[in-house]
Enzyme design. Structure first.
Site, short mmCIF file in Angstrom:
data_model
loop_
_atom_site.label_atom_id
_atom_site.label_comp_id
_atom_site.label_asym_id
_atom_site.label_seq_id
_atom_site.Cartn_x
_atom_site.Cartn_y
_atom_site.Cartn_z
N GLY A 28 0.86 -1.16 -0.04
CA GLY A 28 -0.02 -0.06 -0.09
C GLY A 28 0.88 1.06 -0.05
CB CYS A 31 24.01 -3.80 26.49
SG CYS A 31 23.42 -3.78 28.26
CD GLU A 32 23.73 -3.98 20.16
OE1 GLU A 32 24.30 -3.39 19.14
OE2 GLU A 32 23.67 -5.34 20.32
CE1 TYR A 73 5.94 -4.80 7.54
CE2 TYR A 73 5.47 -2.36 7.35
CZ TYR A 73 5.49 -3.64 6.90
OH TYR A 73 4.79 -3.95 5.56
N PRO A 80 -1.91 -4.16 1.17
CG PRO A 80 -3.57 -3.11 1.51
CD PRO A 80 -3.12 -4.10 0.89
NE ARG A 82 9.09 0.95 10.57
CZ ARG A 82 9.05 2.24 10.23
NH1 ARG A 82 8.97 3.31 10.99
NH2 ARG A 82 9.52 2.63 8.90
NE ARG A 118 5.44 1.68 5.78
CZ ARG A 118 6.34 1.31 6.37
NH1 ARG A 118 6.90 1.57 7.53
NH2 ARG A 118 7.44 0.69 5.47
#
Ligand code: LLP
Length: 427
Positions: free
Chosen positions: A244, A355-356, A383, A287, A325, A289
């Site tokens: 979409g 821890c990043e 997502y 579609p 995301r 999102r």
């Protein structure tokens, strides 16, 4: 229309204060609005109907990967949606949610034999096939089950979707689809295999497209190919135009779904009138999102405010494992405090406990905050939960569906002990 709005006492989902949900179910928690999901789905379905296309003429196949909670699938199925799946697991979800397997299309580059068998045993509508080896495998599996598999070939129209490189799929160097110049030959192979029935053509050029021009350009190429196939005696029953339209995360202004579909149907109808005496071809959409993205938010609580040498950090209890995301695409999500404060706003990076250094949810946001404040990470319905992981042995968030005044827990928060329940120590 957004169903997440401020009232005097804070941010609401429909008629429910989000703070009440955070209090009742804890944080991090995903919250979805039933009204938003419904409206967003109907934007597609109603536009199809407005162009005289009922279920035979058009089918919206919601892309399960964007949000696969059973309650979401059940709601969309009841509204008449079909489903675009990319794994056997997603098919089992559709079935568990009461979806119609006759409206399922199976996309993806790497379908296993087992997944093909499962899909054939449930008589799905169509397989979107992406290579010659996949055609042969599907033919063999169908033969072993004394069945015929309906197939559509995913062609790669080599159109630039002008979106993030990680979510652009229609260019020559992407792993997806069959190169345009190989398409005719691949159709010939498909048509020659006895346990396959060629029914359609499919393309998908990328996600979060704001403009429909690349989609219409892809459509033109698909139409060109359909004509070449017709000349060879291969007639298609459907045309699948992929995902979409994109959504507004920040200032983006995506084309309205109704306008896009209007232009798309106008082209298809003109083509059919000129060349096929007006004979209809069914159209499918996949579609994701645009149906769920702005129908969901992620609630989180500020744990600490940390003032570093050059930056202020709001350390919250949601992290990259909950919403990937930002870390993965540097994606921008709005951040709204559930309760607005009069205090002076400072510029914060909103970061999680993982821890990043890549574990951030939002950067450089002006917020007036105190520890224990509740925040909503906006536009998190697509997502979000489907890409969540258990990194750092963090249980995945709870999910809640709001419908007017009512609140339903549609997925329990994962319990840490469940996360290692499948593991064992050698004796
Ligand atoms: N059909 C196919 C074959 C797809 O690959 C996708 C998305 C869709 C449909 C649905 O597209 P949509 O309507 O949602 O744009 N994780 C990324 C997005 C990946 C999209 C993958 N394919 C993100 O968070 O932005």
């Amino acid at each position: 229309m957004s169903h997440f709005n401020y009232r005097e006492d804070g941010l609401y989902a429909e008629n429910v204060p989000l703070a009440n949900i955070a209090r009742q179910f804890g944080t991090p928690t995903y919250v979805y609005s039933r009204a938003s999901l419904t409206e967003n789905f109907l934007a597609y379905a109603d536009a199809c109907r407005a162009h005289g296309r009922g279920e035979q003429g058009a089918l919206v196949c919601y892309s399960v990967k964007s949000n696969s909670n059973l309650a979401v699938l059940n709601l969309l199925g009841k509204l008449g949606s079909g489903f675009d799946i990319v794994s056997g697991g997603e098919l089992l979800r559709v079935i568990a949610a009461g979806g119609d397997t006759g409206k399922v299309i199976f996309s993806g580059v790497g379908k296993s034999r087992e997944e093909m068998r499962l899909a054939l045993s449930h008589n799905i509508r169509c397989f979107n096939v992406e290579s010659i080896p996949e055609l042969h495998r599907l033919n063999e599996v169908a033969a072993s089950m004394h069945k015929v598999a309906r197939v559509s070939l995913r062609v790669n129209p080599d159109v630039d979707a002008k979106t993030h490189p990680y979510i652009s799929t229609g260019l020559k160097d992407n792993k997806f689809g069959i190169a345009f110049e190989d398409a005719l030959n691949t159709y010939r192979v498909a048509a020659s295999l006895p346990h396959l029935e060629v029914t359609g053509i499919d393309c998908h050029i990328g996600s979060q497209l704001l403009d429909d021009a690349p989609l219409l350009e892809a459509l033109d190429k698909v139409i060109e190919l359909a004509d070449q196939l017709h000349a060879e005696g291969i007639d298609l029953h459907h045309l699948d135009i992929g995902g979409g339209i994109g959504i507004t995360y920040d200032q983006e202004q995506p084309v309205a779904v109704a306008d896009y579909l209007s232009r798309l149907f106008a082209r298809i109808d003109r083509w059919r009138k000129e060349k096929y005496q007006g004979r209809q071809i069914s159209v499918m959409f996949e579609p994701g999102r645009s149906i769920v993205g702005n129908a969901g938010v992620l609630l989180t609580e500020v744990q600490y405010l940390k003032h570093g040498a050059t930056k202020n950090f709001a350390v919250v209890d949601a992290a990259m494992n909950d919403l990937m995301r930002p870390a993965m695409y540097e994606a921008w999500h709005g951040v709204q405090a559930l309760q607005r404060r009069d205090a002076e706003a400072k510029t914060y990076d909103v970061v999680g406990p993982v821890c990043e250094s890549g574990d951030w949810l939002a950067r450089d946001r002006k917020l007036a905050l105190e520890a224990d404040d509740l925040l909503a990470i906006m536009s998190a319905g697509a997502y979000g939960m489907t890409m969540a992981s258990n990194y750092n042995t963090r249980g995945r968030a709870a999910e809640v569906l709001v419908d007017g005044d009512s609140v339903t827990l549609i997925r329990q928060r994962e319990n840490p002990a469940d996360l290692f329940a499948l593991e064992s120590i050698p004796s």
